[in-house]
Design a protein around this motif. Structure first.
Motif, mmCIF file in Angstrom:
data_model
loop_
_atom_site.group_PDB
_atom_site.id
_atom_site.type_symbol
_atom_site.label_atom_id
_atom_site.label_comp_id
_atom_site.label_asym_id
_atom_site.label_seq_id
_atom_site.Cartn_x
_atom_site.Cartn_y
_atom_site.Cartn_z
ATOM 1 N N ASP A 1 -19.935 16.043 33.740
ATOM 2 C CA ASP A 1 -19.380 17.381 33.507
ATOM 3 C C ASP A 1 -20.454 18.412 33.191
ATOM 4 O OD1 ASP A 1 -16.862 16.396 33.926
ATOM 5 O OD2 ASP A 1 -16.322 16.259 31.806
ATOM 6 N N LYS A 2 -21.447 18.025 32.366
ATOM 7 C CA LYS A 2 -22.427 19.000 31.888
ATOM 8 C C LYS A 2 -23.683 19.086 32.749
ATOM 9 C CE LYS A 2 -23.027 20.116 27.712
ATOM 10 N NZ LYS A 2 -23.335 20.247 26.263
ATOM 11 N N TYR A 3 -24.058 17.949 33.377
ATOM 12 C CA TYR A 3 -25.344 17.916 34.078
ATOM 13 C C TYR A 3 -25.226 17.363 35.492
ATOM 14 C CZ TYR A 3 -26.789 18.452 29.217
ATOM 15 O OH TYR A 3 -26.925 18.898 27.920
ATOM 16 N N LYS B 1 -32.592 22.189 30.545
ATOM 17 C CA LYS B 1 -31.875 22.962 29.529
ATOM 18 C C LYS B 1 -32.651 22.988 28.212
ATOM 19 C CE LYS B 1 -27.353 23.418 27.296
ATOM 20 N NZ LYS B 1 -25.973 22.854 27.185
#
Length: 209
Positions: free
Chosen positions: A106-108, A118
């Protein structure tokens, strides 16, 4: 200084296999080995023998990406952990690995290099972002950074409290920069791992002298 150099060389010769290498992970700044290193770090974080955690990482090797780990069933992960005798924490770890894989997707987009980007070159931020993963607390984040410094130079030198404890046992410097001066940059990860091994293996301390 010569005796110190000899001591360091003996330590590398006797205990300088990184935990990643022992688990069959070939370090590289690529999605699969980085993810396998995260899995290993999660497994090593619990109160269980390092050998069992390494064996468990090998059993989980077929699921070498967040997508594959997420697609595996909870029971498949439990069974793999069981084959490595990682039984005390098998069910909760299976859940953590599935949830962690979902977070990375989901994030990466399943690529830990995006987490690195990030963090913007800040080792402490790398550590903070890693600790968002289930079951990967401060100990696990230290394990990852200790091993990943081979391929993420901005983490160097990375000697966590366990490595520094090992250095103290051997009469070596306990300042990270002073320790780093004792080896070449490409040896930092396995040097750190060897120092950790001295806290687990009294025989290694005796061998190094």
């Amino acid at each position: 200084m010569a005796s110190t150099r000899n001591k360091v060389q003996t330590l590398l010769d006797e205990g300088g296999t990184s935990f990643a290498a022992e688990a069959g992970i070939k370090p590289a700044d690529k999605p699969s080995p980085l993810y396998r290193l995260v899995v290993l770090s999660v497994l090593l974080s619990t109160r269980i023998k390092a050998r069992i955690a390494v064996d468990a990482a090998r059993e989980l090797a077929p699921w070498n990406s967040p997508q594959k780990m997420f697609d595996a069933t909870w029971q498949q992960r439990v069974d793999a952990l069981g084959r490595a005798h990682y039984r005390r924490y098998d069910e909760s770890t299976s859940t953590a690995l599935g949830d962690g894989a979902e977070l990375l997707l989901d994030k990466y987009h399943g690529d830990l290099r995006k987490l690195r980007a990030k963090a913007g070159g800040d080792p402490e931020q790398v550590r903070t972002l890693l600790m968002e993963l289930p079951r990967l607390g401060p100990v696990g984040a230290d394990i990852f950074c200790r091993e990943a410094q081979l391929v993420w130079p901005e983490l160097r030198p990375y000697f966590d409290s366990k490595a520094l404890s090992g250095a103290k046992k051997l009469g070596l410097p306990t300042d990270p920069d002073a320790l780093a001066d004792l080896v070449e940059g490409h040896d930092l990860a396995r040097f750190a791992a060897a120092l950790v091994r001295t806290t687990l293996d009294r025989g290694l301390v005796s061998a190094v002298g």
